[in-house]
Design an enzyme around this catalytic site. Structure first.
Site, PDB file in Angstrom:
ATOM      1  N   GLY A 164      17.818  85.860  72.331  1.00 46.31           N
ATOM      2  CA  GLY A 164      18.726  84.978  73.056  1.00 46.31           C
ATOM      3  C   GLY A 164      18.179  84.509  74.382  1.00 46.31           C
ATOM      4  N   SER A 165      17.212  85.216  74.953  1.00 46.61           N
ATOM      5  CA  SER A 165      16.616  84.790  76.220  1.00 46.61           C
ATOM      6  C   SER A 165      15.437  83.852  76.016  1.00 46.61           C
ATOM      7  CB  SER A 165      16.155  86.011  77.030  1.00 46.61           C
ATOM      8  OG  SER A 165      17.275  86.736  77.478  1.00 46.61           O
ATOM      9  N   SER A 205      14.567  87.439  80.846  1.00 44.95           N
ATOM     10  CA  SER A 205      15.290  88.454  80.060  1.00 44.95           C
ATOM     11  C   SER A 205      16.665  88.638  80.680  1.00 44.95           C
ATOM     12  CB  SER A 205      14.525  89.782  80.072  1.00 44.95           C
ATOM     13  OG  SER A 205      15.364  90.829  79.654  1.00 44.95           O
ATOM     14  N   THR A 210      13.939  94.252  78.520  1.00 45.90           N
ATOM     15  CA  THR A 210      13.392  94.076  77.165  1.00 45.90           C
ATOM     16  C   THR A 210      11.911  94.465  77.130  1.00 45.90           C
ATOM     17  OG1 THR A 210      15.033  92.461  76.569  1.00 45.90           O
ATOM     18  CG2 THR A 210      12.952  92.310  75.396  1.00 45.90           C
ATOM     19  N   ARG A 243      22.970  86.051  74.294  1.00 46.05           N
ATOM     20  CA  ARG A 243      23.097  84.750  73.604  1.00 46.05           C
ATOM     21  C   ARG A 243      24.230  83.916  74.169  1.00 46.05           C
ATOM     22  NH1 ARG A 243      25.157  88.798  70.564  1.00 46.05           N
ATOM     23  NH2 ARG A 243      27.129  88.519  69.458  1.00 46.05           N
ATOM     24  N   GLU A 285      23.719  86.578  64.596  1.00 50.57           N
ATOM     25  CA  GLU A 285      24.265  87.541  65.558  1.00 50.57           C
ATOM     26  C   GLU A 285      25.784  87.464  65.700  1.00 50.57           C
ATOM     27  OE1 GLU A 285      21.929  88.481  69.139  1.00 50.57           O
ATOM     28  OE2 GLU A 285      20.538  86.953  68.460  1.00 50.57           O
ATOM     29  N   HIS A 334       7.460  69.931  52.418  1.00 54.50           N
ATOM     30  CA  HIS A 334       6.194  70.318  51.787  1.00 54.50           C
ATOM     31  C   HIS A 334       6.269  71.706  51.180  1.00 54.50           C
ATOM     32  CE1 HIS A 334       4.137  66.739  53.406  1.00 54.50           C
ATOM     33  NE2 HIS A 334       5.063  66.864  54.344  1.00 54.50           N
ATOM     34  N   LYS A 379      17.118  99.086  69.360  1.00 53.10           N
ATOM     35  CA  LYS A 379      16.514  99.202  70.697  1.00 53.10           C
ATOM     36  C   LYS A 379      16.545 100.659  71.173  1.00 53.10           C
ATOM     37  CE  LYS A 379      17.307  94.531  72.508  1.00 53.10           C
ATOM     38  NZ  LYS A 379      17.934  93.698  73.515  1.00 53.10           N
TER      39      LYS A 379
HETATM   40  O1  PA5 Z   1      20.939  88.045  71.475  1.00 47.24           O
HETATM   41  C1  PA5 Z   1      20.527  89.165  71.752  1.00 47.24           C
HETATM   42  O2  PA5 Z   1      21.265  90.101  72.132  1.00 47.24           O
HETATM   43  C2  PA5 Z   1      19.057  89.440  71.643  1.00 47.24           C
HETATM   44  O3  PA5 Z   1      18.413  88.438  70.917  1.00 47.24           O
HETATM   45  C3  PA5 Z   1      18.457  89.598  73.042  1.00 47.24           C
HETATM   46  O4  PA5 Z   1      18.484  88.376  73.724  1.00 47.24           O
HETATM   47  C4  PA5 Z   1      17.021  90.112  72.944  1.00 47.24           C
HETATM   48  O5  PA5 Z   1      17.040  91.363  72.322  1.00 47.24           O
HETATM   49  C5  PA5 Z   1      16.356  90.213  74.306  1.00 47.24           C
HETATM   50  O6  PA5 Z   1      17.175  90.871  75.219  1.00 47.24           O
HETATM   51  P1  PA5 Z   1      17.308  90.260  76.692  1.00 47.24           P
HETATM   52  O7  PA5 Z   1      17.907  88.928  76.469  1.00 47.24           O
HETATM   53  O8  PA5 Z   1      18.172  91.198  77.462  1.00 47.24           O
HETATM   54  O9  PA5 Z   1      15.896  90.191  77.212  1.00 47.24           O
END
Ligand code: PA5
Length: 396
Positions: free
Chosen positions: A93-94, A135, A140, A187, A271, A287, A381
């Site tokens: 998400g970051s 992040s 992360t 996210r 998610e 393709h 994690k």
């Molecule tokens: O959506 C999520 O929770 C994950 O994809 C996180 O974004 C990812 O694990 C990275 O964590 P962070 O955004 O705290 O760096």
């Protein structure tokens, strides 16, 4: 219901095991189709989405405005601006925010931008590469690893985060720190994810002609008025699309800027709705992916293709979509399209992101699954941190 219930997990970090007889009650199993809730039932929606992920989607325009203010406080030196490339260290998400910014800017970005979703630094990162570590949590493992490598090599660095070890490292090193305040899931911070990268690059002079954030935020607001939770299904194409996808695996197609948006749709469907989803960039999908729509035959009706369309897409891409439509129709694969809207490329990217975010939460509600917790992701994690030691940079 959250993912833990489906897999028999009972405690934050427990292996799947025998069912507690109390959990064998009817309400612990996934919902059946005939038990579907209506997306217009406010009480049911509130019960399934207690942390208000729907409200978080609507926060996007506010976050964009706030991102502009945060970025104004940061001082960049010549080392950050006189660069010939940008590397963004980020995950999940970051990470998608930087992809969306680069996708919307296209050739207006003066230098190549690479989003590095891995440990360490990508090949070619050098003294004239602006490295941005982004992040939400600041904790992360992969991002901290690249950040440590970049600091070790004294590369031009900037940091985007709410806190954690990343913020501490930035303060300690006297690095430009774009720190924002937002609780909740990474996210759901997409307005900051896009806005802060956009404004940082803009302040570094790396766009020839940047799209302003304000009109993009206004376009998202206008869209949300038409497809938000208070608009009933009969008049709401996003709710209708969630119903079309319900019980099927969505495959999202996109070209150019819409390819990055298709990626965002996929991750949000994963998610929020806890659902399988795939994305296919055009024209590459013509393709290979087109050939993969036949087997297994029982699944032919189990897919739903969404084409993300942009009025600025080249004619040859529009023609490809037309032919793909014909072929999918002949094979009876379910499909539909969503058109980007807004006065600029950034606005078109963000409106289509907001559209997909809403569809993913509506789908979660149809599956009667709380969209907010990411149980399996959090467990993964925790277990990795235990297995690899508490410092993912390997410094201790
Ligand atoms: O959506 C999520 O929770 C994950 O994809 C996180 O974004 C990812 O694990 C990275 O964590 P962070 O955004 O705290 O760096």
């Amino acid at each position: 219901m959250d993912a833990r219930d489906y897999f028999g997990y009972k405690n934050p970090d427990e292996e799947p095991g025998g069912q507690d007889p109390a959990d064998e009650a009817d309400d612990s199993r996934p919902p059946l189709f005939e038990e579907a809730v209506t997306l217009d039932d406010v009480a049911a929606v509130r019960r399934i989405d207690p942390d208000d992920m729907l409200g978080r989607v609507a926060d996007l325009p506010r976050q964009l405005a706030e991102a502009g203010k945060v970025a104004e406080t940061v001082t960049l030196t010549e080392r950050h601006t006189d660069v010939d490339g940008v590397v963004v260290l980020a995950m999940g998400g970051s990470a998608i925010g930087a992809d969306l910014v680069a996708a919307a800017a296209g050739e207006r970005l003066r230098v190549p931008l690479v989003v590095h979703r891995d440990y360490g630094l990508p090949p070619g990162t050098g003294a004239r590469t602006l490295v941005i570590a982004a992040s939400h949590s600041g904790e992360t493992a992969e991002t901290l690893s690249g950040f440590a490598a970049a600091r070790g090599r004294d590369l031009p660095l900037a940091v985007i985060t709410t806190g954690g070890r990343l913020a501490a490292g930035a303060s300690e090193g006297g690095l430009p720190l774009l720190r924002y305040k937002l609780g909740g899931q990474p996210r759901a911070a997409i307005g900051f994810g896009v806005g802060l990268v956009h404004e940082l690059l803009s302040r570094a002079g790396l766009f020839t002609d940047a799209d302003p954030l304000g009109p993009a935020a206004a376009a998202v607001e206008a869209l949300l008025e038409r497809i938000g939770p208070s608009v009933e299904t009969a008049a709401n194409p996003a709710k209708q699309l969630a119903w079309s996808i319900f019980g099927r695996i969505p495959v999202i197609y996109g070209h150019g800027p819409m390819a990055a948006v298709a990626h965002r749709w996929k991750t949000q469907l994963n998610e929020n709705a806890k659902a399988w989803a795939a994305f296919e960039p055009m024209p590459e999908a013509n393709h290979n992916a087109i050939e993969g729509s036949l087997n297994p035959r029982e699944l032919a009706h189990g897919l739903y293709v969404v084409q993300l369309r942009d009025r600025e897409e080249p004619d040859e891409i529009a023609e490809r979509y037309r032919v793909v439509d014909e072929l999918l129709g002949e094979r009876a694969t379910n499909h539909g399209e969503v058109w980007a809207e807004g006065p600029s490329a950034l606005a078109r990217v963000l409106t289509t992101v907001a559209y997909g975010d809403l569809v993913s939460v509506y789908l979660a509600i149809l599956y009667q699954t709380d969209p907010t917790p990411v149980t399996l992701l959090a467990m993964l994690k925790e277990r990795l941190a235990r297995a690899t030691g508490s410092d993912p940079t390997g410094a201790t």
